[in-house]
Motif scaffolding. Structure first.
Motif, PDB file in Angstrom:
ATOM      1  N   CYS A   1       2.360   4.653 -10.012  1.00 31.55           N
ATOM      2  CA  CYS A   1       0.999   3.789  -9.545  1.00 31.55           C
ATOM      3  C   CYS A   1       0.659   4.291  -8.133  1.00 31.55           C
ATOM      4  O   CYS A   1       1.624   4.177  -7.427  1.00 31.55           O
ATOM      5  CB  CYS A   1       1.149   2.416  -9.878  1.00 31.55           C
ATOM      6  SG  CYS A   1       1.207   1.874 -11.683  1.00 31.55           S
ATOM      7  N   GLY A   2      -0.353   4.483  -7.765  1.00 34.13           N
ATOM      8  CA  GLY A   2      -0.613   4.986  -6.305  1.00 34.13           C
ATOM      9  C   GLY A   2      -0.436   6.209  -6.066  1.00 34.13           C
ATOM     10  O   GLY A   2      -0.635   6.679  -4.942  1.00 34.13           O
ATOM     11  N   GLY A   3       0.037   6.983  -6.878  1.00 35.09           N
ATOM     12  CA  GLY A   3       0.541   8.542  -6.586  1.00 35.09           C
ATOM     13  C   GLY A   3      -0.241   9.531  -6.597  1.00 35.09           C
ATOM     14  O   GLY A   3      -0.168  10.545  -6.389  1.00 35.09           O
ATOM     15  N   GLY A   4      -1.719   9.030  -7.255  1.00 39.87           N
ATOM     16  CA  GLY A   4      -2.607  10.183  -7.261  1.00 39.87           C
ATOM     17  C   GLY A   4      -3.524  10.063  -6.215  1.00 39.87           C
ATOM     18  O   GLY A   4      -3.253  10.115  -5.111  1.00 39.87           O
ATOM     19  N   ASP A   5      -4.951  10.166  -6.495  1.00 45.99           N
ATOM     20  CA  ASP A   5      -5.917  10.294  -5.554  1.00 45.99           C
ATOM     21  C   ASP A   5      -6.099   9.003  -4.794  1.00 45.99           C
ATOM     22  O   ASP A   5      -6.596   9.234  -3.647  1.00 45.99           O
ATOM     23  CB  ASP A   5      -7.289  10.606  -6.174  1.00 45.99           C
ATOM     24  CG  ASP A   5      -7.413  12.048  -6.605  1.00 45.99           C
ATOM     25  OD1 ASP A   5      -7.638  13.045  -5.771  1.00 45.99           O
ATOM     26  OD2 ASP A   5      -6.948  12.544  -7.748  1.00 45.99           O
ATOM     27  N   THR A   6      -5.601   7.851  -5.314  1.00 48.82           N
ATOM     28  CA  THR A   6      -5.667   6.437  -4.392  1.00 48.82           C
ATOM     29  C   THR A   6      -4.895   6.714  -3.214  1.00 48.82           C
ATOM     30  O   THR A   6      -5.257   6.341  -2.227  1.00 48.82           O
ATOM     31  CB  THR A   6      -5.326   5.427  -5.121  1.00 48.82           C
ATOM     32  OG1 THR A   6      -6.433   5.105  -6.276  1.00 48.82           O
ATOM     33  CG2 THR A   6      -5.332   4.049  -4.501  1.00 48.82           C
ATOM     34  N   GLY A   7      -3.700   7.430  -3.387  1.00 49.83           N
ATOM     35  CA  GLY A   7      -2.917   7.596  -2.517  1.00 49.83           C
ATOM     36  C   GLY A   7      -3.121   8.836  -1.212  1.00 49.83           C
ATOM     37  O   GLY A   7      -2.603   8.648  -0.112  1.00 49.83           O
ATOM     38  N   ASN A   8      -4.321   9.580  -1.591  1.00 46.93           N
ATOM     39  CA  ASN A   8      -4.814  10.574  -0.891  1.00 46.93           C
ATOM     40  C   ASN A   8      -6.140  10.196  -0.434  1.00 46.93           C
ATOM     41  O   ASN A   8      -6.955  11.127   0.176  1.00 46.93           O
ATOM     42  CB  ASN A   8      -4.923  12.023  -1.628  1.00 46.93           C
ATOM     43  CG  ASN A   8      -3.306  12.369  -1.998  1.00 46.93           C
ATOM     44  OD1 ASN A   8      -2.540  12.327  -1.052  1.00 46.93           O
ATOM     45  ND2 ASN A   8      -3.208  12.747  -3.234  1.00 46.93           N
ATOM     46  N   THR A   9      -6.641   8.958  -0.416  1.00 44.71           N
ATOM     47  CA  THR A   9      -7.918   8.703  -0.116  1.00 44.71           C
ATOM     48  C   THR A   9      -7.969   8.411   1.424  1.00 44.71           C
ATOM     49  O   THR A   9      -6.860   8.416   2.118  1.00 44.71           O
ATOM     50  CB  THR A   9      -8.246   7.471  -0.640  1.00 44.71           C
ATOM     51  OG1 THR A   9      -9.590   6.790  -0.224  1.00 44.71           O
ATOM     52  CG2 THR A   9      -7.558   6.285  -0.180  1.00 44.71           C
ATOM     53  N   THR A  10      -9.109   8.186   2.180  1.00 41.07           N
ATOM     54  CA  THR A  10      -9.099   7.825   3.550  1.00 41.07           C
ATOM     55  C   THR A  10      -9.676   6.541   3.466  1.00 41.07           C
ATOM     56  O   THR A  10      -9.613   6.115   4.749  1.00 41.07           O
ATOM     57  CB  THR A  10      -9.952   8.882   4.289  1.00 41.07           C
ATOM     58  OG1 THR A  10     -11.351   8.823   3.533  1.00 41.07           O
ATOM     59  CG2 THR A  10      -9.598  10.259   4.422  1.00 41.07           C
ATOM     60  N   ALA A  11      -9.691   5.696   2.573  1.00 41.50           N
ATOM     61  CA  ALA A  11      -9.932   4.361   2.183  1.00 41.50           C
ATOM     62  C   ALA A  11     -11.267   3.839   3.193  1.00 41.50           C
ATOM     63  O   ALA A  11     -10.899   2.672   3.965  1.00 41.50           O
ATOM     64  CB  ALA A  11      -8.582   3.756   2.673  1.00 41.50           C
ATOM     65  N   HIS A  12     -12.068   4.382   3.041  1.00 43.02           N
ATOM     66  CA  HIS A  12     -13.439   3.703   3.666  1.00 43.02           C
ATOM     67  C   HIS A  12     -14.058   2.704   2.702  1.00 43.02           C
ATOM     68  O   HIS A  12     -14.091   3.185   1.653  1.00 43.02           O
ATOM     69  CB  HIS A  12     -14.494   4.767   3.890  1.00 43.02           C
ATOM     70  CG  HIS A  12     -14.505   5.814   4.946  1.00 43.02           C
ATOM     71  ND1 HIS A  12     -13.406   6.468   5.005  1.00 43.02           N
ATOM     72  CD2 HIS A  12     -15.004   5.909   6.113  1.00 43.02           C
ATOM     73  CE1 HIS A  12     -13.258   7.264   6.229  1.00 43.02           C
ATOM     74  NE2 HIS A  12     -14.315   7.012   6.971  1.00 43.02           N
TER      75      HIS A  12
END
Length: 506
Positions: A58-69
């Motif tokens: 969990c969290g290992g895909g694109d969520t972990g590579n976001t810049t979280a705006h």
């Protein structure tokens, strides 16, 4: 130089077992990023038994590579949205974004998650080196249009850091996505709900709706939510999935992180008018700040010299923030749709899919989870037609606000409205207004003798913001019709308690 996402630094996500037997639940959610985890969390809160299935971690895909705006801004500017979809639809897109940001705040507060959440302004600004005078007029139009939608947007001559004209959008936010995910994940298992990692779904069949994993185990469920960024085949099968995937296009975006002294860069979210655009935000750390800067997007697989993209980003950041000490670099994938809005909704009987979030995955992923929860519960959602995967071109007049006034977001929406003044001097005798006094919004009334009563503008029934009714000289709730006297006493229900008195400081 660390070549993986900044967000993994010092964060340990909880680990979960692989599915090792058959299971029956109310809802199966496939995909352990922000969409799937938030959907599982909200569905469990709604009383459903949920199985969250992730093929890796969990969290290992694109969520972990976001810049979280966390922002209501989309890749399409307000004027572009209105031109393409009509004014009411464009307003609805921004409403949906703000509702999602509010949901992240509510979730983190409800679970006590320390995820570095902070309300910050967002800035869309003229790119450095562009013709500022030429582009400023368009940005003025963007600011005025969004202000007309009820958001406190303003045009500024010089955006902090960039120094170029732009639009300031208040009440946006930043957070640490993996700290947030870790906090939500801990709440899901138990009470008939589960999280499974290392569990790849290989097949979905109907009657009864059943998922079969690569290990041969089966999950039987009433509803299926597919939250895998690029949708897996699900109930539509290989051909249907392939046809759906032709409607989306994956792009790779590049990110660098750099240390700067505390306060060297203003705290906010920044995007410029380049195409593709550059984007920047901060994360606070003890003793220093981390600048997170991205851009240089291209269609996935269509750039051979990816190292060049990083070098260009680092050079651009050095120009913007001299002395920034680069220490991270990574890339992520964003999925675009044909019209710039995501696909969120039912794609087969009892199957819900979310994809195409463009550069706004944390916001639209959260929104998709909210919409999936409403879908499972059989509740009407204000944005279901707007983001429907099978949508036809949308345009024209759409009185969606009136149609959806009872939706929870609209009980809170008036908090985004511009105050009507900042001083009791803005009131005439016998008049009420929503004023910003002492740093907070209050419902203020001045009687004929000049005495001012200040009240909380929050209706005591279900939390909507009241509005002044000049014809009846009352405070009226637009959600469920409660009415209050100018000094706060209940005039008509369903509210039973008066508006709270507020003592204004300063």
């Amino acid at each position: 130089m660390t070549t993986r996402s900044y967000w993994y630094d010092g964060v340990t996500l909880p680990a979960f077992p692989k599915l090792d037997g058959d299971l029956k639940v109310d809802v199966a959610v496939v995909g352990g990023g922000i969409t799937g985890v938030t959907a599982a969390y909200l569905l469990k809160k709604a009383g459903k038994r949920v199985a969250l299935l992730e093929r890796d971690r969990c969290g290992g895909g694109d969520t972990g590579n976001t810049t979280a705006h966390l922002t209501a801004n989309t890749d399409l500017r307000p004027t572009e949205l209105a031109k393409k979809f009509g004014n009411d639809h464009a307003k609805a897109v921004w409403d949906a974004g703000h509702a999602a940001v509010e949901q992240v705040h509510a979730n983190s507060h409800a679970e006590g998650i320390d995820c570095d959440f902070a309300w910050v302004p967002g800035f869309l600004h003229v790119a450095r080196g562009a013709d500022a005078a030429k582009e400023a007029e368009g940005l003025r139009e963007d600011a005025a249009l969004a202000a007309g939608w009820g958001f406190d947007t303003t045009f500024v001559d010089a955006v902090p850091l960039a120094g170029t004209p732009g639009v300031r959008v208040p009440h946006q936010a930043r957070f640490h996505p993996l700290k947030y995910l870790a906090g939500l994940l801990k709440t899901i298992p138990g009470g008939g709900s589960h999280v499974f990692e290392g569990t790849d779904v290989s097949e979905a069949t109907a009657d009864p709706l059943t998922l079969t994993t690569a290990g041969g185990h089966r999950v039987t469920c009433d509803r299926l939510v597919i939250a895998t960024h690029v949708p897996v085949m699900g109930l539509k099968g290989v051909v249907g999935a392939a046809l759906f995937q032709t409607k989306i296009a994956p792009y790779t975006s590049y990110v660098v992180g750099a240390r700067v002294p505390p306060g060297a860069v203003p705290d906010g979210l920044f995007w410029d008018t380049n195409d593709p655009y550059f984007y920047l935000r901060l994360n606070r750390r003890p003793g220093f700040d981390e600048v997170i800067f991205g851009g240089r997007d291209h269609k996935t697989g269509q750039e051979h010299d990816t190292e060049k993209r990083f070098r260009e980003l680092e050079a651009k950041l050095a120009e913007l923030v001299p002395g920034a000490n680069d220490n991270y670099r990574w890339s992520g994938q964003v999925v675009e749709t044909h019209d710039g809005l995501p696909y969120i909704g039912e794609t087969a009987d009892k199957q819900f899919t979310a994809t195409g979030f463009s550069g706004n995955g944390t916001t639209f992923g959260t929104l998709a989870a909210m919409m999936a929860t409403d879908w499972v519960a059989g509740r009407k959602n204000p944005w279901s037609e707007l983001f429907a995967p099978g949508r036809k071109p949308v345009h024209g007049v759409w009185d969606y606000l009136t149609e959806n006034i009872d939706y929870p977001y609209y009980m809170l929406r008036d908090r985004l409205r511009r105050a009507e003044g900042t001083s009791a001097a803005d009131l005439q005798p016998g008049e009420g207004k929503i004023l910003k006094l002492g740093g907070e919004r209050v419902a203020a009334f001045k009687d004929k003798a000049g005495a001012v009563t200040t009240l909380s503008p929050v209706c005591t029934h279900m939390g909507c913001r009241v509005r002044w009714n000049p014809a009846e000289t009352t405070w009226d709730c637009p959600c469920h019709g409660s009415r209050f006297r100018p000094t706060g006493e209940v005039l008509a229900g369903p509210a039973e308690a008066p508006l709270a008195k507020v003592e204004v400081k300063g």
